[in-house]
Design an enzyme around this catalytic site. Structure first.
Site, PDB file in Angstrom:
ATOM      1  N   TYR A   1       0.810  -1.213   0.000  1.00  0.00           N
ATOM      2  CA  TYR A   1       0.000   0.000   0.000  1.00  0.00           C
ATOM      3  C   TYR A   1       0.848   1.270   0.000  1.00  0.00           C
ATOM      4  O   TYR A   1       0.378   2.334  -0.381  1.00  0.00           O
ATOM      5  CB  TYR A   1      -0.947   0.026   1.215  1.00  0.00           C
ATOM      6  CG  TYR A   1      -2.093  -0.954   1.136  1.00  0.00           C
ATOM      7  CD1 TYR A   1      -2.195  -1.896   0.122  1.00  0.00           C
ATOM      8  CD2 TYR A   1      -3.096  -0.943   2.090  1.00  0.00           C
ATOM      9  CE1 TYR A   1      -3.230  -2.793   0.062  1.00  0.00           C
ATOM     10  CE2 TYR A   1      -4.153  -1.839   2.032  1.00  0.00           C
ATOM     11  CZ  TYR A   1      -4.205  -2.764   1.024  1.00  0.00           C
ATOM     12  OH  TYR A   1      -5.241  -3.661   0.971  1.00  0.00           O
TER      13      TYR A   1
ATOM     14  N   LYS B   1       2.705 -15.201   3.034  1.00  0.00           N
ATOM     15  CA  LYS B   1       2.647 -15.899   1.737  1.00  0.00           C
ATOM     16  C   LYS B   1       4.096 -16.226   1.395  1.00  0.00           C
ATOM     17  O   LYS B   1       4.597 -15.897   0.313  1.00  0.00           O
ATOM     18  CB  LYS B   1       1.959 -14.975   0.699  1.00  0.00           C
ATOM     19  CG  LYS B   1       1.616 -15.647  -0.612  1.00  0.00           C
ATOM     20  CD  LYS B   1       0.466 -16.622  -0.529  1.00  0.00           C
ATOM     21  CE  LYS B   1       0.266 -17.317  -1.859  1.00  0.00           C
ATOM     22  NZ  LYS B   1      -0.642 -18.471  -1.788  1.00  0.00           N
TER      23      LYS B   1
ATOM     24  N   ASP C   1      -3.906 -17.763   2.005  1.00  0.00           N
ATOM     25  CA  ASP C   1      -5.053 -18.437   1.368  1.00  0.00           C
ATOM     26  C   ASP C   1      -5.673 -19.442   2.328  1.00  0.00           C
ATOM     27  O   ASP C   1      -6.893 -19.547   2.451  1.00  0.00           O
ATOM     28  CB  ASP C   1      -4.659 -19.073   0.029  1.00  0.00           C
ATOM     29  CG  ASP C   1      -3.281 -19.712   0.041  1.00  0.00           C
ATOM     30  OD1 ASP C   1      -2.526 -19.497   1.008  1.00  0.00           O
ATOM     31  OD2 ASP C   1      -2.957 -20.443  -0.908  1.00  0.00           O
TER      32      ASP C   1
ATOM     33  N   ASP D   1      -6.049  -6.272   5.699  1.00  0.00           N
ATOM     34  CA  ASP D   1      -7.198  -5.522   5.182  1.00  0.00           C
ATOM     35  C   ASP D   1      -8.298  -6.512   4.762  1.00  0.00           C
ATOM     36  O   ASP D   1      -9.474  -6.378   5.123  1.00  0.00           O
ATOM     37  CB  ASP D   1      -6.704  -4.710   3.971  1.00  0.00           C
ATOM     38  CG  ASP D   1      -7.695  -3.693   3.484  1.00  0.00           C
ATOM     39  OD1 ASP D   1      -8.767  -3.568   4.089  1.00  0.00           O
ATOM     40  OD2 ASP D   1      -7.406  -3.023   2.476  1.00  0.00           O
TER      41      ASP D   1
ATOM     42  N   ASP E   1     -11.949  -7.918   7.119  1.00  0.00           N
ATOM     43  CA  ASP E   1     -13.330  -7.754   6.650  1.00  0.00           C
ATOM     44  C   ASP E   1     -14.064  -9.091   6.621  1.00  0.00           C
ATOM     45  O   ASP E   1     -15.256  -9.161   6.930  1.00  0.00           O
ATOM     46  CB  ASP E   1     -13.364  -7.120   5.249  1.00  0.00           C
ATOM     47  CG  ASP E   1     -13.500  -5.599   5.323  1.00  0.00           C
ATOM     48  OD1 ASP E   1     -13.086  -5.035   6.350  1.00  0.00           O
ATOM     49  OD2 ASP E   1     -14.016  -4.993   4.365  1.00  0.00           O
TER      50      ASP E   1
END
Ligand code: NAD
Length: 356
Positions: A135, A190, A222, A246, A250
């Site tokens: 980001y 990851k 994942d 992020d 959610d």
């Protein structure tokens, strides 16, 4: 104690007003000052994070934030869009640790889209790094591809990077949080594909040596996404980078029935923080008086606990929220047959009443 009140856009103004009422009803002496941010900042001063708002945020002991954004600003150049305000505040105030608890209140078990046996009793904490990762990594942009099979075509690119001190400081925060809870930490990465996250994993493993009382495991993002909906109660504390956090937070929000229930805290190294609901400005319901103010009210409780050192007052607010849910009061997002539907202001009034 000075609190900067930044309501923002959309439902932000409606829900923050209810949290302010709750804070005022506690009988403490808070100095609260309001300033525009996001689209409201742009309208008032031509910038989503006006100088005066940033100054207030820097001076204050804590910041209560609503939400920013509206589709009508989507055509503005990126640096002027409302969402830049929240990124700017995180960066200017070095708010690098985002805490998102996902707690399912027993009364709301039916509001979750998952089976009751999968989610009842859920109480997990996601610690997301907020200042680094793809980001913020440079370089980024759009250009003519300099090489590769599509050389000469237009391409977009971003840079994923994490410096060792950034990983160390968020790892310490997460291990300390785990020590105060179930003493289990899952670091999500990851590492099988990304160098940045192999590095992340190595550093978290090293920091673990200082916290032998905490059990650490590593999980690929994942798999973590799958486990969050398959068996979320297996987790205690999750620590991860900015982008994975992020997305996962959610997903975790929906386990609890509604994103309108979830508070969050973004802290610096000295526990100064910005407190906001986990959701956005919900332009689809703005101005209708139906938004759920509980995530913002619970964010105010986190503010009292983490930044203002008033744990008893934080407990009072959280107990009041449990009481109104037990009374059967529900905003439309958490409504079920057999409960009483109320709007934003009535929900705020019920929490104020339940404080005493
Ligand atoms: P959103 O979180 O605003 O809304 C998603 C859905 O959840 C909508 O259907 C909305 O009605 C519902 N919802 C959200 N909060 C609710 C509440 N308190 N009570 C009841 N229902 C609620 O996400 P979005 O629609 O993707 O984004 C809308 C705007 O918010 C965009 O401009 C986006 O950039 C911005 N946004 C801001 C923040 C922030 O300020 N930190 C975070 C996320 C999105």
């Amino acid at each position: 104690m000075k609190i900067a009140i930044l309501p923002g856009d959309g439902i932000g103004t409606e829900i923050v007003a209810q949290a302010v009422r709750v804070l005022e009803a506690l009988g403490q002496k808070f100095e609260m000052e309001t300033a525009p941010v996001g689209g409201a900042g742009y309208e008032a001063h031509g910038h989503p994070l006006p100088d005066g708002t940033l100054k207030l945020a820097k001076e204050a002991d804590a910041i209560l934030f609503g939400a920013v954004g509206d589709w009508k600003y989507d055509t503005l150049e990126r640096s002027l869009r409302p969402e830049q305000a929240i990124l700017g505040l995180r960066k200017h105030l070095t708010l690098f640790a985002n805490f998102r608890p996902a707690i399912l209140y027993p009364e709301l078990v039916g509001a979750s889209t998952l089976k009751p046996e999968v989610v009842s009793g859920l109480d997990i904490l996601i610690v997301r790094e907020l200042n680094g990762d793809i980001y913020f990594g440079q370089p980024r942009g759009m250009r003519e591809a300099p090489d590769g099979p599509f050389k000469g075509s237009r391409e977009g690119f971003d840079t994923m990077r994490y410096a060792e001190p950034e990983i160390r400081r968020i790892a310490h925060v997460a291990f300390k949080a785990a020590q105060k809870r179930g003493k289990r930490l899952t670091s999500v990465d990851k590492a099988n594909v990304l160098e940045t996250f192999q590095f992340w994993k190595d550093i978290v493993t090293d920091v673990h040596k200082e916290y032998p009382d905490v059990e650490l495991d590593h999980m690929y993002v994942d798999n973590a996404a799958m486990q969050l909906v398959r068996a979320p109660k297996k987790f205690d504390v999750i620590v991860t980078g900015n982008m994975f956090g992020d997305i996962l937070s959610d997903a975790a929000a929906m386990l609890t029935g509604s994103i309108g229930m979830l508070p969050s805290a973004s802290l610096d190294a000295n526990s100064k923080g910005l407190y906001e609901p986990s959701h956005g400005s919900a332009p689809d319901i703005a101005g209708k008086g139906v938004a759920n103010p509980l995530a913002t009210i619970l964010s105010a409780a986190m503010m009292l606990r983490f930044s203002l050192n008033l744990p008893a007052e934080a407990d009072r607010i959280e107990t009041a929220v449990k009481r109104v849910l037990a009374q059967g009061l529900r905003t439309p997002d958490i409504y079920e047959a057999g409960t009483t539907k109320v709007g934003t202001v009535d929900m705020g009034s019920a929490v104020v009443k339940a404080l005493s």
